[in-house]
Write an enzyme that holds these catalytic residues in place. Structure first.
Site, PDB file in Angstrom:
ATOM      1  N   CYS A   1     -31.539  11.084  -0.362  1.00 61.09           N
ATOM      2  CA  CYS A   1     -30.369  11.931  -0.093  1.00 61.09           C
ATOM      3  C   CYS A   1     -30.153  12.982  -1.170  1.00 61.09           C
ATOM      4  O   CYS A   1     -29.630  14.067  -0.883  1.00 61.09           O
ATOM      5  CB  CYS A   1     -29.122  11.066   0.060  1.00 61.09           C
ATOM      6  SG  CYS A   1     -28.903   9.859  -1.251  1.00 61.09           S
TER       7      CYS A   1
ATOM      8  N   GLU B   1     -20.883   9.960   2.626  1.00 59.54           N
ATOM      9  CA  GLU B   1     -21.977  10.534   1.833  1.00 59.54           C
ATOM     10  C   GLU B   1     -22.929  11.144   2.844  1.00 59.54           C
ATOM     11  O   GLU B   1     -23.628  10.432   3.563  1.00 59.54           O
ATOM     12  CB  GLU B   1     -22.653   9.460   0.984  1.00 59.54           C
ATOM     13  CG  GLU B   1     -23.532  10.057  -0.103  1.00 59.54           C
ATOM     14  CD  GLU B   1     -24.985   9.676   0.044  1.00 59.54           C
ATOM     15  OE1 GLU B   1     -25.765  10.580   0.427  1.00 59.54           O
ATOM     16  OE2 GLU B   1     -25.336   8.517  -0.200  1.00 59.54           O
TER      17      GLU B   1
ATOM     18  N   HIS C   1      17.634 -38.002   7.760  1.00 61.70           N
ATOM     19  CA  HIS C   1      16.927 -38.147   9.040  1.00 61.70           C
ATOM     20  C   HIS C   1      16.245 -36.823   9.377  1.00 61.70           C
ATOM     21  O   HIS C   1      16.895 -35.767   9.386  1.00 61.70           O
ATOM     22  CB  HIS C   1      17.911 -38.527  10.154  1.00 61.70           C
ATOM     23  CG  HIS C   1      17.233 -38.803  11.465  1.00 61.70           C
ATOM     24  ND1 HIS C   1      16.620 -40.013  11.742  1.00 61.70           N
ATOM     25  CD2 HIS C   1      17.052 -38.025  12.571  1.00 61.70           C
ATOM     26  CE1 HIS C   1      16.104 -39.969  12.961  1.00 61.70           C
ATOM     27  NE2 HIS C   1      16.342 -38.776  13.477  1.00 61.70           N
TER      28      HIS C   1
END
EC number: 1.5.1.6
Length: 902
Positions: free
Chosen positions: A707, A673, A106
């Site tokens: 860069c 960076e 059950h």
């Protein structure tokens, strides 16, 4: 022990199989009759084993046991009846017949929730604990003595299905087997059920599952989840019966704004939002429903209630068509009464039941190895055609929702019609910023306004981070195989290639990039980057490590590389798409999700990229893009407690501020960076013509907005004048013009403020005594054009010798013939260390100089030669961390050590 198994379903089948494995003799199986020509799984399994199977439609008539049924049962000589899941009424003559009686499973903690709908009522009452009971059958309704109980926590959003699948099914099978073992050993307890706390509730049916709106939100939520999937909690709205599924009280971050759905009897109208349907209790608290079933049985995402199913049908590949046919065969096996499975064939209208859903899901998962498929998916796509569409979307890594609505700015440029998104991209959708705030993005070629772009606010950052966190922790992205993740990134790269002309044109329009350079570098390298990191997805590996053994036991230590979570990426304006790609590709390959802040002055290729992620099938929330200011968007990303990593490219000053914010907020992982003043040393023994060409490229490439641009050239004294003469001649050949013209090789600077800084930079150089050989001023034409500039006689103390211009300005200084160490000392006398270069024919000199230069990249007899496989990043105040190459992956991974003892 001789056992009779009485029951049905997959649960009964598994209990039967496990009992036989334990060595028990199953003398007979009693199950339900075939339905629509389909046998129950328990009966099918027993028949395969040659065990007698009985399919009585009933055991009793007018309250009395049927003698012929009882006789067939008694002939088997069972010593124990096991009822794992039984929907029939079994007479007491059968229950009490065996020597050991009968035991029943059950799904509640008796004596609470006696009755046939125990799981439903466990949830409806909001119980914090659930579980199952195995009890000795008596003549009452779930009132027999207790043999065994096991409990579990009930989670706030558990449904009948999740509670059953997580605990009641797997642990229930083990519990039944354990109970039989205790009986066989003679140690099974019989504890009378207490009456204190006992409850009985009737069976839940569709007609009793109507929602009562006059109660708190939590009670409504419990009612919905307690009736999910069967029978389904429903209400009347919009002239039809609507059934609600997948309810949650977790509404943090949701705003009560959406399209109103009037519901009779409800405290407030529901609101259809992008997240689903918001409902309200009489306490004004919200709950969210994610799926709605219409009266005709069609299931749909609640967010699409007023839209219908807007997604277009996918075109299947040959491999996907083959998969569809294999799935069609599964449908044919499960639906034997259907002569032919067509796209319109409805799974449930053709006779399928809930047990068939489980079977279909398991068969398809086995067919499509590793696929995440749930029972709910079958309810969401009940026809074969819809199911195949859903299945293919899952196989492709898509979320299966309707196509995103994209608002474009359209511009006709050079025979191309550009379609450019201009809104924020959050959670897989293009949306306005908070308060509908916008700003103008400018075309640097003529200073005109390209369009208005949504301007992200702090609240938008919070929404984007929440979407990324949800995608990382609960979405498909974190569940798919690494190889499938790579497949999606490959598809994204392919789409970028298909749109490369459009992307390059947008870069020229928005950033002033020369089109031919944008096509090759800005866009071309972006494509290469995604392809490179797509290949890494299934090659991110840990290691096994020998350690000292804990004798006499042994140990195994291994490491795992895991994604860090939500990442913030802040990119500059010089290479809008390429800088995005350098960081984002590695970030996604590692399995993270991301919020990207493009430079405020160059947002358009990033937003076009967002559109391509949708087309590629990247799940919603994995990529989010927020145009806006650094002081708001960048700062909030740095401060946000749910962001675990920041990747930044930009100035050293801002990088320091970001690093501080990341430390103070939650000690985020950071890669930076930053600025550069890269030295290029040209020795007299070089190939002079090549040195001139590469020297030009080192400074003037991408208008000097680079860069790693050579910020200062050191030329050996004996060739200095000749070098300068040749450079000036080459500068005179450069064509300054519209970046969209194919013969232009020098376009406008990115934006007006930067142009003004370049003018001031040159004025200061002249003032301090450097010789201005050529250039130094704005070009007299519309737009932000600056003349290619050459300075000589630059001394070490001068401003232009120490500070980066980030523009087309060549700074030349002499050095004495043969004085290698002196020029190295001057080259390294800077706080920057991003890149450097040397030109010489002497290999010994080249090796020596490359050893001594203090920079993250050294170019020898070349310049600007970056590659997706080569790590890129600086030393000193040029930052730390790497883009590109395998090293870049480590920026977005964390290493976990796991040690076993055995």
């Amino acid at each position: 022990m001789k056992i009779a198994v009485i029951g049905q379903s997959l649960f009964g089948q598994e209990v039967y199989c496990q009992l036989r494995k334990e060595g028990h003799e199953v003398v007979g199986v009693f199950t339900i009759p075939d339905k629509d020509g389909k046998a129950d799984p328990l009966g099918l399994e027993a028949e395969k084993d040659g065990v007698p199977v009985f399919k009585f439609p009933r055991w009793r008539a007018r309250g009395q046991a049927l003698p012929e049924v009882v006789a067939k049962y008694q002939a088997l000589g069972a010593e124990l009846n096991v009822l794992p899941f039984c929907s029939q009424f079994i007479p007491m003559e059968v229950i009490n017949a065996p020597r050991h009686g009968s035991i029943i499973y059950h799904p509640s903690l008796l004596p609470r929730h006696r009755g046939a709908s125990a799981i439903n009522w466990t949830l409806i009452h909001g119980d914090k604990k659930g579980g199952f009971t195995i009890f000795w059958a008596d003549d009452g309704l779930d009132t027999g003595d207790l043999l065994l109980q096991k409990e579990c926590d009930v989670l706030p959003d558990d449904t009948v299905s999740t509670l059953y699948n997580r605990f009641l099914f797997p642990e229930g099978i083990k519990g039944m087997v354990q109970a039989v073992r205790l009986i066989a050993e003679g140690t099974a307890p019989r504890r009378p059920q207490p009456e204190e706390g006992a409850t009985y509730e009737g069976i839940q049916k569709k007609e009793t599952a109507m929602i009562n709106w006059d109660q708190p939100a939590e009670a409504i939520h419990n009612w919905i989840r307690g009736n999910d999937k069967v029978p389904g909690a429903w209400t009347e709205a919009c002239g039809q019966k609507l059934t609600f599924f997948n309810s949650t009280l977790n509404t943090s971050g949701l705003v009560a704004q959406g399209e109103a759905l009037p519901i009779p009897g409800a405290h407030r109208p529901g609101l259809v939002t992008k997240a689903g349907l918001i409902l309200f209790g009489n306490d004004d608290r919200m709950l969210l429903v994610k799926n709605i079933q219409l009266e005709d049985g069609k299931m749909m995402p609640a967010s699409q209630f007023f839209k219908g199913s807007a997604s277009s049908a996918l075109e299947l590949t040959e491999e996907e068509l083959a998969t569809a046919e294999a799935v069609r065969s599964s449908w044919m096996r499960i639906l034997p009464n259907v002569p032919e499975v067509e796209d319109s064939t409805d799974f449930f209208k053709s006779g399928a039941a809930s047990v068939d859903v489980v079977r279909l899901v398991e068969e398809v998962k086995e067919l499509c190895d590793g696929l995440e498929l749930e029972n709910e998916d079958v309810y969401m796509a009940t026809t074969f055609g819809d199911f195949i569409q859903l299945l293919v979307r899952k196989l492709r890594g898509e979320d299966g929702e309707s196509e995103c609505v994209i608002n474009y700015v359209e511009k006709a440029v050079k025979k191309l019609t550009l379609q450019m998104p201009y809104q924020l991209f959050i959670g897989g959708e293009f949306v306005d910023a908070e308060g509908a705030k916008t700003y103008s993005t400018i075309n640097p070629t003529d200073g005109s306004v390209i369009c208005q772009v949504s301007l992200a606010q702090v609240s938008d950052v919070d929404k984007a981070v929440a979407a990324a966190k949800e995608a990382f922790e609960n979405g498909l992205w974190g569940k798919i195989n690494a190889r499938d993740r790579g497949r999606l990134l490959y598809r994204l790269a392919d789409l970028m290639e298909q749109h490369q002309e459009e992307l390059a044109t947008i870069e020229a329009l928005d950033a002033g990039a020369v089109y031919t350079l944008a096509l090759k570098t800005h866009v071309g390298m972006s494509i290469q980057t995604f392809r490179y990191f797509a290949g890494w997805c299934d090659k991110i590996q840990g290691a096994t490590i020998p350690i000292n053994q804990a004798r006499p036991n042994r140990n195994l230590t291994l490491t795992k590389k895991e994604p860090v979570g939500v990442c913030g990426i802040v990119i500059p304006w010089n290479y809008p798409l390429m800088m995005l790609s350098w960081k984002t590709a590695a970030c996604l390959a590692a399995g993270n999700t991301v919020v990207i802040k493009p430079a405020q002055v160059t947002p358009l290729t990033a937003l076009k990229f967002a559109e391509l992620t949708l087309k590629a099938g990247i799940p919603k929330g994995v990529v989010n893009i927020l145009p806006g200011s650094g002081s708001l968007v960048g700062q909030r990303l740095s401060d946000h407690p749910d962001v675990r990593k920041i990747g930044f490219t930009g100035s050293t000053e801002v990088g320091k501020h970001i690093m501080k914010s990341c430390a103070l907020s939650n000690v985020k992982k950071v890669s930076l960076e930053l600025g550069g003043k890269s030295p290029l040393i040209i020795f007299a023994d070089c190939d002079l013509n090549k040195a001139v060409q590469m020297g030009m490229s080192s400074v003037f490439f991408n208008k000097g907005e680079n860069c790693i641009a050579a910020g200062r050239l050191f030329v050996e004294d004996s060739i200095h004048d000749q070098f300068v003469q040749k450079v000036v001649e080459e500068v005179g050949k450069m064509k300054i013009g519209n970046p969209l013209d194919r013969d232009t090789n020098h376009g406008p600077q990115n934006h007006e403020a930067h142009l003004r800084k370049l003018v001031e930079y040159c004025q200061r150089g002249v003032k301090e005594g450097a010789t201005l050989v050529c250039g130094g001023n704005q070009v007299p034409r519309p737009g932000f054009f600056f003349q290619p500039t050459v300075f000589t006689d630059v001394e070490d103390h001068m401003y232009i010798a120490k500070e980066e211009s980030f523009g087309p300005i060549m700074i030349i200084s002499r050095f004495a013939d043969g004085d290698v160490d002196a020029v190295l000392s001057r080259a390294n006398a800077t706080e920057f260390g991003l890149a450097s270069g040397v030109f010489t024919r002497d290999i010994n000199k080249a090796l020596y100089v490359s050893d001594k230069l203090q920079a993250g990249t050294v170019f020898v007899n070349t310049y600007n030669k970056t590659d997706v496989a080569a790590p890129f990043g600086g030393f000193k105040q040029s930052g730390f961390g790497k883009d590109l190459g395998e090293a870049a992956l480590n920026e977005y991974l964390r290493i976990k050590t796991v040690t076993f003892e055995y």
